[in-house]
Write an enzyme that holds these catalytic residues in place. Structure first.
Site, PDB file in Angstrom:
ATOM      1  N   LYS A  52       0.637  -1.060  -0.067  1.00 24.88           N
ATOM      2  CA  LYS A  52      -0.167  -0.093  -0.385  1.00 24.88           C
ATOM      3  C   LYS A  52       0.725   1.159  -0.249  1.00 24.88           C
ATOM      4  O   LYS A  52       0.478   1.715  -0.956  1.00 24.88           O
ATOM      5  CB  LYS A  52      -1.049  -0.002   1.189  1.00 24.88           C
ATOM      6  CG  LYS A  52      -2.133  -0.990   0.952  1.00 24.88           C
ATOM      7  CD  LYS A  52      -2.602  -1.276   2.845  1.00 24.88           C
ATOM      8  CE  LYS A  52      -3.450  -2.236   2.090  1.00 24.88           C
ATOM      9  NZ  LYS A  52      -4.096  -2.747   3.621  1.00 24.88           N
ATOM     10  N   GLN A  96      -4.141  -1.799  10.012  1.00 25.15           N
ATOM     11  CA  GLN A  96      -4.617  -2.560   9.262  1.00 25.15           C
ATOM     12  C   GLN A  96      -4.677  -3.963  10.361  1.00 25.15           C
ATOM     13  O   GLN A  96      -4.244  -4.359  11.477  1.00 25.15           O
ATOM     14  CB  GLN A  96      -2.658  -3.078   8.925  1.00 25.15           C
ATOM     15  CG  GLN A  96      -2.727  -4.579   8.127  1.00 25.15           C
ATOM     16  CD  GLN A  96      -3.166  -4.401   6.522  1.00 25.15           C
ATOM     17  OE1 GLN A  96      -3.500  -3.261   6.592  1.00 25.15           O
ATOM     18  NE2 GLN A  96      -3.512  -5.959   6.601  1.00 25.15           N
ATOM     19  N   ASP A 119     -10.319   2.956   5.117  1.00 25.32           N
ATOM     20  CA  ASP A 119     -11.121   1.949   4.929  1.00 25.32           C
ATOM     21  C   ASP A 119     -12.719   1.250   4.409  1.00 25.32           C
ATOM     22  O   ASP A 119     -13.271   0.625   4.468  1.00 25.32           O
ATOM     23  CB  ASP A 119     -10.289   0.845   6.122  1.00 25.32           C
ATOM     24  CG  ASP A 119      -9.244   0.086   5.484  1.00 25.32           C
ATOM     25  OD1 ASP A 119      -9.282   0.115   4.620  1.00 25.32           O
ATOM     26  OD2 ASP A 119      -8.587   0.132   6.484  1.00 25.32           O
TER      27      ASP A 119
END
Ligand code: NAD
Length: 291
Positions: A52, A96, A119
């Site tokens: 990412k 994460q 997200d």
């Protein structure tokens, strides 16, 4: 059979994003900045986060990786999130997953400012998604919609069977594909570990989204001819013949299922790279929203 090439499609999307970033910075809008929090040193999580961060740099974004020790307390992690929420330089950030067991994942996701929640996991954004209001769509389902759209896979009126009901993939996927939208308007069946006669259901599907995390679970006898298959699964399988000591397996037995498919995603090179591209699309949107 047409291969839904997520690697090539995501590269195209990242190029489009890079061009837009150049245009925005040319008119004085600040460069998008994504931050990622990584707790602990799980190999797979580290690989995903690094991918990412690397993709951000390539598209002209700024990126920050906040690495925290496995033993960090929930409170200290919540404080790090508060810092990112307040930091005017950061447009969007992700935590994460998975998190260590002593940390309440829900509490952490709730602490993220919804305006920076690229997200799309905060309940505010999940609610907006469910109501088909503008918001940050969770990156993996968003990437699947984009892949279906760009390959013009017909979804309207089709029977989509989603395998898996997780909050990050299966559940949002089923909601989105049933909505009135591009790559939507489908009749959706969501299935999970308690579903009975799964094979009878998958054999009726025009499109299958496999997101259960069991390698090569979906086999040719479970699908009808002409099916389109989206394989979300990524599992590391020990493989001494590989330099890194493992290979990646999807949830679909590609060799047999592809022979009956109209469209199918490979693993790797299918949904995975699309997820990263859509996270960047969300970050670009967050930066635009704040400008
Ligand atoms: P999860 O473990 O949270 O959920 C798995 C789901 O599968 C559950 O809802 C469970 O009910 C269902 N399930 C389990 N066994 C089943 C069975 N025998 N029959 C039917 N349903 C069953 O998983 P997740 O986070 O949604 O991830 C699923 C897979 O996708 C994993 O391999 C994960 O690594 C991968 N993943 C990939 C991406 C990507 O970018 N490509 C993103 C997220 C997750």
């Amino acid at each position: 059979m047409v291969l839904l090439d997520g690697k090539a499609t995501s590269a195209q999307i990242k190029d489009e994003i890079a061009i837009e970033v150049q245009k925005l910075t040319a008119i004085g809008i600040k460069t998008p900045h994504l931050a990622a929090i990584l707790v602990g040193s799980d190999g797979a999580s580290l690989t995903y986060v690094n991918a990412k961060v690397k993709a951000c740099a390539k598209a002209g974004f700024e990126s920050t990786l906040v690495k925290l020790p496995e033993e960090i307390s929930e409170n200290d992690l919540l404080n790090e999130i508060k810092k990112l929420n307040k930091n005017p330089e950061i447009d969007g950030f992700i935590v994460q997953l998975p998190l260590p067991k002593h940390i309440d994942e829900q509490k952490v996701l709730m602490a993220v400012n919804p305006d920076k929640d690229v997200d799309g996991f905060h309940p505010t954004n999940v609610g907006k998604m469910a109501l088909n209001l503008p918001t940050f769509l969770p990156a993996t389902p968003f990437g699947i919609l984009e892949l279906l759209k760009r390959y013009e896979v017909e979804t309207s009126g089709k029977h989509v069977v989603v395998i898996g009901r997780s909050h990050i993939v299966g559940s949002p996927m089923s909601i989105l594909m049933a909505q009135k939208r591009t790559a939507g308007n489908a009749t959706v069946t969501i299935t999970h570990s308690r579903t009975k006669n799964l094979k009878e259901i998958t054999r009726q599907a025009d499109i299958i989204v496999a997101a259960l995390g069991i390698p090569e679970f979906l086999t040719a006898d479970m699908v009808k001819d002409g099916v389109s298959v989206i394989d979300v699964g990524i599992t590391r399988i020990a493989d001494e013949s590989k330099k890194r000591g493992y290979r990646l397996a999807g949830d679909v037995h590609f060799e047999s299922v592809s022979k009956k498919s109209s469209f199918i995603t490979p693993v790797p090179g299918g949904v995975g790279p699309m997820t990263i591209a859509m996270l960047m699309k969300n970050t670009l949107q967050a930066a635009k929203n704040r400008s």
